[in-house]
Design a protein around this motif. Structure first.
Motif, PDB file in Angstrom:
ATOM      1  N   THR A  70      17.347  -0.898 -12.421  1.00 28.51           N
ATOM      2  CA  THR A  70      17.923  -0.758 -13.760  1.00 28.51           C
ATOM      3  C   THR A  70      17.726  -1.971 -14.669  1.00 28.51           C
ATOM      4  O   THR A  70      17.403  -1.798 -15.855  1.00 28.51           O
ATOM      5  CB  THR A  70      19.413  -0.384 -13.649  1.00 28.51           C
ATOM      6  N   PRO A  71      17.908  -3.228 -14.218  1.00 28.20           N
ATOM      7  CA  PRO A  71      17.708  -4.350 -15.142  1.00 28.20           C
ATOM      8  C   PRO A  71      16.316  -4.378 -15.759  1.00 28.20           C
ATOM      9  O   PRO A  71      16.172  -4.660 -16.961  1.00 28.20           O
ATOM     10  CB  PRO A  71      17.956  -5.577 -14.262  1.00 28.20           C
ATOM     11  N   LEU A  72      15.287  -4.074 -14.982  1.00 29.01           N
ATOM     12  CA  LEU A  72      13.933  -4.032 -15.532  1.00 29.01           C
ATOM     13  C   LEU A  72      13.749  -2.823 -16.434  1.00 29.01           C
ATOM     14  O   LEU A  72      13.080  -2.897 -17.474  1.00 29.01           O
ATOM     15  CB  LEU A  72      12.901  -4.023 -14.403  1.00 29.01           C
ATOM     16  N   LEU A  73      14.346  -1.704 -16.049  1.00 30.37           N
ATOM     17  CA  LEU A  73      14.229  -0.489 -16.853  1.00 30.37           C
ATOM     18  C   LEU A  73      14.876  -0.678 -18.221  1.00 30.37           C
ATOM     19  O   LEU A  73      14.348  -0.235 -19.245  1.00 30.37           O
ATOM     20  CB  LEU A  73      14.877   0.673 -16.112  1.00 30.37           C
ATOM     21  N   ARG A  74      16.001  -1.373 -18.251  1.00 28.41           N
ATOM     22  CA  ARG A  74      16.691  -1.596 -19.526  1.00 28.41           C
ATOM     23  C   ARG A  74      15.878  -2.477 -20.475  1.00 28.41           C
ATOM     24  O   ARG A  74      16.053  -2.399 -21.696  1.00 28.41           O
ATOM     25  CB  ARG A  74      18.058  -2.230 -19.263  1.00 28.41           C
ATOM     26  N   LYS A  75      15.008  -3.303 -19.939  1.00 29.27           N
ATOM     27  CA  LYS A  75      14.185  -4.158 -20.795  1.00 29.27           C
ATOM     28  C   LYS A  75      13.097  -3.369 -21.513  1.00 29.27           C
ATOM     29  O   LYS A  75      12.573  -3.816 -22.539  1.00 29.27           O
ATOM     30  CB  LYS A  75      13.545  -5.278 -19.964  1.00 29.27           C
ATOM     31  N   VAL A  76      12.754  -2.215 -20.968  1.00 25.69           N
ATOM     32  CA  VAL A  76      11.668  -1.403 -21.532  1.00 25.69           C
ATOM     33  C   VAL A  76      12.218  -0.170 -22.232  1.00 25.69           C
ATOM     34  O   VAL A  76      11.902   0.108 -23.389  1.00 25.69           O
ATOM     35  CB  VAL A  76      10.674  -0.974 -20.433  1.00 25.69           C
ATOM     36  N   GLY A  77      13.070   0.578 -21.522  1.00 24.90           N
ATOM     37  CA  GLY A  77      13.584   1.825 -22.055  1.00 24.90           C
ATOM     38  C   GLY A  77      12.552   2.934 -22.017  1.00 24.90           C
ATOM     39  O   GLY A  77      11.345   2.694 -21.875  1.00 24.90           O
ATOM     40  N   PHE A  78      13.037   4.156 -22.124  1.00 32.37           N
ATOM     41  CA  PHE A  78      12.164   5.325 -22.115  1.00 32.37           C
ATOM     42  C   PHE A  78      11.684   5.653 -23.530  1.00 32.37           C
ATOM     43  O   PHE A  78      12.457   5.515 -24.485  1.00 32.37           O
ATOM     44  CB  PHE A  78      12.924   6.547 -21.584  1.00 32.37           C
ATOM     45  N   PRO A  79      10.446   6.093 -23.683  1.00 32.25           N
ATOM     46  CA  PRO A  79      10.070   6.691 -24.973  1.00 32.25           C
ATOM     47  C   PRO A  79      10.867   7.975 -25.169  1.00 32.25           C
ATOM     48  O   PRO A  79      11.112   8.714 -24.206  1.00 32.25           O
ATOM     49  CB  PRO A  79       8.572   6.977 -24.818  1.00 32.25           C
ATOM     50  N   ASN A  80      11.287   8.246 -26.395  1.00 32.33           N
ATOM     51  CA  ASN A  80      12.127   9.410 -26.665  1.00 32.33           C
ATOM     52  C   ASN A  80      11.265  10.658 -26.791  1.00 32.33           C
ATOM     53  O   ASN A  80      11.096  11.228 -27.871  1.00 32.33           O
ATOM     54  CB  ASN A  80      12.940   9.184 -27.938  1.00 32.33           C
ATOM     55  N   THR A  81      10.718  11.086 -25.674  1.00 28.12           N
ATOM     56  CA  THR A  81       9.884  12.284 -25.622  1.00 28.12           C
ATOM     57  C   THR A  81      10.391  13.177 -24.496  1.00 28.12           C
ATOM     58  O   THR A  81      11.232  12.778 -23.698  1.00 28.12           O
ATOM     59  CB  THR A  81       8.406  11.935 -25.355  1.00 28.12           C
ATOM     60  N   SER A  82       9.852  14.379 -24.432  1.00 32.90           N
ATOM     61  CA  SER A  82      10.185  15.289 -23.335  1.00 32.90           C
ATOM     62  C   SER A  82       8.973  15.589 -22.471  1.00 32.90           C
ATOM     63  O   SER A  82       8.963  16.568 -21.725  1.00 32.90           O
ATOM     64  CB  SER A  82      10.775  16.595 -23.894  1.00 32.90           C
ATOM     65  N   TYR A  83       7.976  14.749 -22.571  1.00 32.55           N
ATOM     66  CA  TYR A  83       6.780  14.884 -21.732  1.00 32.55           C
ATOM     67  C   TYR A  83       6.140  13.511 -21.590  1.00 32.55           C
ATOM     68  O   TYR A  83       5.966  12.790 -22.579  1.00 32.55           O
ATOM     69  CB  TYR A  83       5.769  15.854 -22.346  1.00 32.55           C
ATOM     70  N   GLY A  84       5.810  13.129 -20.351  1.00 34.09           N
ATOM     71  CA  GLY A  84       5.090  11.887 -20.117  1.00 34.09           C
ATOM     72  C   GLY A  84       5.947  10.640 -20.148  1.00 34.09           C
ATOM     73  O   GLY A  84       5.430   9.535 -19.934  1.00 34.09           O
TER      74      GLY A  84
END
Length: 472
Positions: free
Chosen positions: A393-407
């Motif tokens: 999670t700490p690394l994931l929070r630095k990047v975040g998800f693109p707000n898409t529903s594919y890929g």
């Protein structure tokens, strides 16, 4: 036409030896090759048009849109532009390619590798490096469509074990291309995450984004809450404003679990555990539902709602709202893999099945083409990395998800593989259920093109990031 030559072949051209023979025999300025075992019907002045455009643009390789003829019905089949990051070997060029003969000769002279299956793939990567592949947005010919399967059935051909020899060659060609352009990742240098970083309410969170999955959401939640672990975890369901009764089912589940907890004397706040094999919760799990304030979120945006919330655990683990974990040990296996591999991300294996859990072809998708030695480079060639996905999670929070529903998950897999180790579990952890309501069961050509174009864009972003990283 005098400056185009069609050389008759009795099978689709795939090997380097076939391309060498064509380069040797060709006498015209251009040659047309076929890469599919099908019949073609050329449109009006199709060859002349290809040659004129190649002359005007200086293209070394040219491809066009085309028609498909399926059971006597002709339909338009547009294709997409080739980006620099479009390195997947299943890129749809159509069946006919126009090649400049001099460029074809340069390729066979520069690449001594004798590919049995990846010859055309290596050739077009060479043309890409030269920067002269041109897409002509005109329907110039008709193909007889022989593969009438739905998109959801074709999607996993590349991981079929019967194609393993082909995939090894494709990986070799792609990796060599990355090395030549300076974008290959050195997998001997990997950053290790600090698992003591941050403070979290639980060790792991199973995250389920959902929108209108009234038929499947209860099964998914119960599957997540049935996990047997040595650590506390929770299940975070992000309900993206469902309108079909999904929200009511989640409310009923929470009430049911509260009642079980009260009967057992377990203190919870509308949060507890439901086991598919038992009616009693375990004391170290909980169910949390989040309804976003925003109404413009895709799957990635829903993930962000979960991972940035105060409820998220040290590890964030994926479960789609219409799928299931294979056993109560899945979550424990994933968290163990993080620590064993010192990985920033863990990806498992899954089995394709129908709604009754009967296995569907090709069965288990384990992505054994991924290796620690070359996985990050091969990731730019293939169209997916596997499931379930899990993140530190700490690394994931630095990047975040693109707000898409594919890929959205593929984007993060590419990003993390640039610097960090991705742990792989090749045992079955996950059941991917195919049913009529699946969003990717049968896609139109326009939707397929949009999806492929977006993933190619993700590869282009990652390719440029790796070029910048290596230049430093």
């Amino acid at each position: 036409m005098q400056n185009i030559e069609i050389i008759q072949q009795f099978s689709p051209i795939r090997s380097t030896s076939s391309l060498r023979q064509i380069a040797q025999d060709a006498t015209a300025e251009y040659v047309i090759i076929s890469t599919k075992p099908t019949e073609y019907s050329l449109g009006m002045n199709a060859l002349e048009r290809m040659a004129h455009v190649a002359d005007d643009t200086g293209a070394l390789m040219l491809y066009s849109d085309y028609y498909t003829m399926t059971n006597g019905k002709r339909e338009q089949h547009p294709v997409i532009d080739l980006q620099e990051g479009a390195l997947r070997d299943d890129f749809d060029f159509g069946g006919l390619l126009l090649l400049r003969t001099s460029a074809l000769r340069d390729f066979v002279a520069s690449d001594p590798t004798d590919y049995k299956y990846a010859g055309v793939y290596a050739m077009r990567l060479y043309m890409q490096r030269c920067g002269m592949v041109f897409h002509l947005n005109e329907y110039l010919y008709t193909e007889e469509e022989l593969d009438t399967r739905k998109s959801g059935e074709k999607q996993f051909d590349y991981v079929n074990p019967r194609n393993r020899e082909v995939q090894i060659e494709m990986e070799r060609a792609c990796t060599e291309h990355l090395r030549k352009i300076g974008a290959a990742v050195d997998t001997t240098v990997r950053k290790e995450p600090d698992f003591t970083e941050g403070t979290f309410p639980v060790e792991a969170s199973v995250i389920i984004p959902v929108f209108n999955r009234v038929k499947t959401i209860a099964d998914a939640v119960r599957s997540a809450l049935s996990q047997k672990t040595s650590f506390p975890y929770n299940v975070i369901v992000v309900d993206n404003h469902s309108t079909d009764g999904t929200t009511e089912i989640l409310s009923e589940l929470k009430q049911e679990l509260e009642q079980i907890s009260l009967e057992d004397g377990t203190e919870t706040s509308a949060q507890s555990n439901s086991n598919s094999n038992s009616s009693r919760p375990t004391p170290h799990s909980s169910l949390i539902t989040i309804t976003p304030d925003r109404t413009d979120l895709g799957i990635g945006g829903c993930w962000n709602e979960a991972i940035y919330s105060d409820h998220c655990g040290r590890f964030a683990v994926q479960l789609d709202s219409d799928d299931l974990y294979s056993s109560p040990d899945t979550l424990q296996s994933i968290v163990d893999c993080f620590h064993e591999k010192k990985a920033a991300m863990v990806i498992g294996s899954y089995r394709m099945c129908d709604f009754d859990l009967n296995t569907l072809p090709p069965g288990i998708i384990d992505h054994r083409e991924w290796t620690d030695e070359n996985g990050p480079n091969n990731a730019l060639r293939i169209n997916g990395l596997g499931a379930p996905r899990a993140f530190f999670t700490p690394l994931l929070r630095k990047v975040g998800f693109p707000n898409t529903s594919y890929g959205e998950d593929y984007a993060l897999g590419l990003h993390f593989s640039r610097h960090h180790r991705i742990g792989r579990i090749y045992d079955e952890l996950y059941l991917c259920r195919r049913w009529g309501g699946n969003s990717d069961a049968a896609l139109s050509i326009d939707r397929i093109n949009a999806n492929n174009q977006y993933k190619d864009k993700l590869r282009t972003i990652e390719l440029r990031a790796r070029l910048r990283m290596n230049s430093k």
